[in-house]
Design an enzyme around this catalytic site. Structure first.
Site, short mmCIF file in Angstrom:
data_model
loop_
_atom_site.label_atom_id
_atom_site.label_comp_id
_atom_site.label_asym_id
_atom_site.label_seq_id
_atom_site.Cartn_x
_atom_site.Cartn_y
_atom_site.Cartn_z
N CYS A 133 4.97 4.20 5.36
CA CYS A 133 4.42 2.96 5.89
C CYS A 133 2.94 2.84 5.52
O CYS A 133 2.08 3.49 6.13
CB CYS A 133 4.61 2.94 7.41
N CYS A 136 0.74 1.30 8.26
CA CYS A 136 0.45 2.20 9.39
C CYS A 136 -0.58 3.26 8.99
O CYS A 136 -1.49 3.56 9.74
CB CYS A 136 1.68 2.98 9.84
N ASP A 137 -0.40 3.86 7.82
CA ASP A 137 -1.15 5.08 7.49
C ASP A 137 -2.19 4.89 6.39
O ASP A 137 -2.97 5.81 6.12
CB ASP A 137 -0.16 6.17 7.03
#
Ligand code: NAP
Length: 303
Positions: A133, A136-137
């Site tokens: 992701c 997200c990261d």
């Protein structure tokens, strides 16, 4: 044996939206969730495309709000891992880690999970440099070198997002062109820090405590190349969580539950909502919409 009018499998936005509508309509309603609410949404720090917020919202916080919103009307969250189901007939049976449940109708909201590459040590390196992701990261890899694997819209969008943050992005794809929209391809080609590695697969992860890079192998020549990188972003599609429904419900070739905008499946009294069903756009807002639609048809069915 616990009994409810409606059992909802999965506590993501589709599941809790369905729970809100069903409980509010007066049905005894349980959401069976194996871990914590939110599904894929809870792994996203910044959600900007769900209406009603004048600033970005954290996926975990939004998930908790959705859970509380449904529980306000009497929906119950059961932390239980559903292991098998019997969906035919008027009474549906769910076997779970916490015992058996019976329901008059079932809503499946089990979502989808990122597809893995299938390269050795992938599972143990998850969270140690291997991620699924970018939104997200990605920020953890600011000014670093990363590899994106895949050739679809997700890989292209991820590579573009990361190119704006990272020092260098290698985009590794097993073909010689992307299967992404022109808009992404044109934008990527303009980025000076993006290098395409065509016709190549990840053969190996390089790592000690954390990921150090990958070895890629050219599928035409067999040549290998080492790429040093701190982050590996895998974007090779998603797999719906439908294994336990195989043989009971109609699934499409990719494993999604066949259900149209009504969310009705091939069995009476069984509905599929959110990312797990056949649909064009898999978003939080479309998942939440499915939950509302399912409750409408369930009311009709249970009457
Ligand atoms: P996708 O379109 O299924 O693409 C998956 C990519 O991964 C393909 O290029 C595939 O290669 C490759 N792949 C699959 N398994 C692999 C493996 N084991 N090793 C190496 N490569 C592998 O998946 P997606 O990109 O996640 O997109 C999913 C859906 O969401 C699509 O409908 C997409 O259009 C949509 N989406 C839209 C947007 C947008 O428009 N903004 C953004 C993201 C996603 P092959 O090409 O060889 O099959």
């Amino acid at each position: 044996m616990k009994q409810y009018d409606i059992a909802i499998i999965g506590g993501g936005p589709a599941g809790y939206s369905a729970a809100l509508y069903c409980a509010r309509a007066g049905f005894t309603t349980a959401v069976l969730e194996q871990l914590a609410p939110g599904g894929q949404m809870s792994t996203t720090n910044e959600i900007d495309n769900y209406p009603g917020f004048d600033d970005t919202v954290d996926g975990f916080d939004l998930a908790e709000k959705m859970q509380r919103g449904a529980e306000r009307f009497g929906a119950v969250t059961e932390i239980a891992d559903v292991t098998s189901v019997q969906l035919a007939g008027d009474t549906k049976l769910l076997k779970t880690s916490e015992g058996d449940f019976e329901a008059r109708a079932v809503i499946i909201a089990t979502g989808a999970a990122p597809r893995e590459l299938g390269v050795a040590h992938e599972k143990e390196l998850r969270g140690r440099g291997v991620t699924y992701c970018a939104t997200c990261d990605g920020r953890m890899y600011k000014d670093k070198t990363v590899v994106v694997v895949g050739g679809g819209n997700t890989a292209a969008a991820d590579a573009l997002f990361l190119a704006k943050l990272c020092k260098k992005v290698y985009l590794v794809h097993r073909r010689d062109s992307l299967r992404a929209t022109r808009l992404y391809i044109d934008a990527l080609q303009k980025m000076k820090n993006v290098e395409f590695i065509w016709n190549s697969q990840v053969a190996e992860f390089l790592y000690d405590a954390k990921v150090q890079g990958v070895v890629v192998k050219n599928v035409q020549t067999g040549e290998t190349r080492r790429i040093e990188a701190e982050g590996i972003f895998v974007a090779v599609g998603r797999v719906p969580n439908t294994a336990m429904f195989q043989g009971q419900l109609e699934l499409d070739d990719a494993g999604y539950i066949v259900a149209d905008e009504s969310t009705r499946t091939s069995l009476p009294g069984v509905y599929a909502v959110g990312d797990v069903r056949t649909k064009v756009l898999r978003q939080i807002v479309t998942a939440a919409a499915d939950g509302a639609v399912a409750s409408h048809y369930i009311e009709e069915y249970l009457a």
